[in-house]
Design a protein around this motif. Structure first.
Motif, PDB file in Angstrom:
ATOM      1  N   ARG A   1       3.129  -0.743  -6.898  1.00  0.00           N
ATOM      2  CA  ARG A   1       2.045  -1.697  -6.723  1.00  0.00           C
ATOM      3  C   ARG A   1       2.206  -2.441  -5.395  1.00  0.00           C
ATOM      4  N   THR A   2       1.128  -3.039  -4.941  1.00  0.00           N
ATOM      5  CA  THR A   2       1.162  -3.947  -3.788  1.00  0.00           C
ATOM      6  C   THR A   2       0.367  -5.187  -4.188  1.00  0.00           C
ATOM      7  N   ASP A   3       0.873  -5.897  -5.180  1.00  0.00           N
ATOM      8  CA  ASP A   3       0.115  -6.954  -5.829  1.00  0.00           C
ATOM      9  C   ASP A   3       0.594  -8.343  -5.426  1.00  0.00           C
ATOM     10  N   PRO A   4      -0.235  -9.089  -4.670  1.00  0.00           N
ATOM     11  CA  PRO A   4       0.123 -10.458  -4.311  1.00  0.00           C
ATOM     12  C   PRO A   4       0.278 -11.333  -5.550  1.00  0.00           C
TER      13      PRO A   4
ATOM     14  N   GLU B   1       2.438 -12.528  -0.157  1.00  0.00           N
ATOM     15  CA  GLU B   1       1.981 -11.258   0.417  1.00  0.00           C
ATOM     16  C   GLU B   1       0.450 -11.174   0.342  1.00  0.00           C
ATOM     17  N   SER B   2      -0.105 -10.110   0.946  1.00  0.00           N
ATOM     18  CA  SER B   2      -1.565 -10.052   1.065  1.00  0.00           C
ATOM     19  C   SER B   2      -2.194  -8.791   0.499  1.00  0.00           C
ATOM     20  N   GLY B   3      -1.374  -7.846   0.004  1.00  0.00           N
ATOM     21  CA  GLY B   3      -1.933  -6.619  -0.542  1.00  0.00           C
ATOM     22  C   GLY B   3      -2.336  -5.629   0.539  1.00  0.00           C
ATOM     23  N   MET B   4      -2.990  -4.548   0.098  1.00  0.00           N
ATOM     24  CA  MET B   4      -3.387  -3.467   1.005  1.00  0.00           C
ATOM     25  C   MET B   4      -4.707  -3.727   1.704  1.00  0.00           C
ATOM     26  N   GLY B   5      -5.427  -4.768   1.302  1.00  0.00           N
ATOM     27  CA  GLY B   5      -6.727  -5.008   1.896  1.00  0.00           C
ATOM     28  C   GLY B   5      -7.705  -3.890   1.552  1.00  0.00           C
TER      29      GLY B   5
END
Length: 279
Positions: A50-53, A66-70
């Motif tokens: 995951r890339t979950d702020p 963090e800011s995630g994948m946009g």
């Protein structure tokens, strides 16, 4: 949207996207028969990450870790190479809370690799603009310097598209930065400028080790990623902050873990309690 409520501080995991990266790279020199006992792998030898702020609400402020994948930051080749099956859903989830990106007061960047920083900017009429227009963006000075002037190894992950347009919002620190119950501490390791986040709220403690312990399966101090620029620094920092957290019955939180949002370890290193990610 999973929550962790402390005494006065609330953490919520947002949906920032998903990648599938090579399991061998994510576990470095650890033999595959060992790490596959702890984390699922697909037939391409990729693991889901995951890339979950994390939205933290404290002291009347909204912090985003963090800011995630946009959205729309990666081309088709990059999506294929990084196994990106999902981009950020941050706007919709903030809306459910009665918030927008304009309500974020601080974005806390443990480091600025693309999978953490793609959500910081967006393209508008051919120009890069800040997503979090009213936020202060906090990162270490070392990280900010390398972000803008990467070396031959790091230039594949530090992208100008993720810092152009936010320069006036960035505030850096050398060793530590704090606001109320939150503290960022420079550790190095994964990157030279990598930092962790500690939250101390009354008797409750949260340790967010970011990419020196990206998933629960990386708990062993020696299990570090091939992506780490300074693995011995990662090992030292992980060992130090695991001991700190376990001695305080802390919650260890994750940005990348596809199984758990947070875990508590007992003195034997076994999971005592956990908050699972809901599919």
């Amino acid at each position: 949207m999973e929550n962790l409520e402390l005494e006065t501080v609330k953490l919520r995991w947002m949906s920032g996207g998903e990648t599938h990266l090579d399991g061998g790279a994510m576990f470095g020199v650890v033999p595959k028969p060992l790490w596959t006992r702890k984390y699922a792998v697909n037939d391409k030898n990729q693991i889901k990450l995951r890339t979950d702020p994390i939205l933290i609400q404290a002291e009347g402020k909204n912090f985003l870790v963090e800011s995630g994948m946009g959205n729309g930051k990666l081309n088709e080749k990059q999506k294929r190479n990084y196994g990106v099956m999902e981009e950020s859903n941050l706007d919709a989830e903030l809306d459910l809370l009665g918030l927008t990106v304009a309500d974020i007061d601080y974005v806390l960047m443990t480091h600025m690799h693309f999978d953490h920083a793609c959500g910081l900017t967006k393209e508008v009429n051919g120009e890069l603009e800040s997503v979090f227009v009213n936020a202060k963006i906090i990162t270490s000075q070392i990280e900010w310097d390398e972000m803008r002037n990467p070396n031959i190894r790091s230039r594949s992950t530090y992208w100008k598209e993720n810092w152009l347009g936010i320069e006036q919002q960035v505030e850096t620190f050398e060793k530590e930065w704090s606001f109320g119950p939150l503290k960022m501490i420079h550790t190095g390791g994964h990157s030279d400028g990598h930092s962790i986040l500690i939250v101390e709220d009354g008797n409750a403690t949260v340790v967010h080790m970011a990419d020196i312990m990206p998933t629960h399966a990386h708990q062993n101090p020696l299990w570090v990623m091939a992506y780490d620029d300074y693995p011995m620094d990662s090992i030292y920092a992980k060992q130090k902050w695991l001991e700190f957290g376990i001695s305080r019955n802390a919650w260890f939180t994750f940005y990348h873990d596809s199984v758990y949002r947070a875990v508590q370890f007992n003195e034997d290193g076994k999971i005592r309690d956990s908050i699972s990610r809901e599919e």
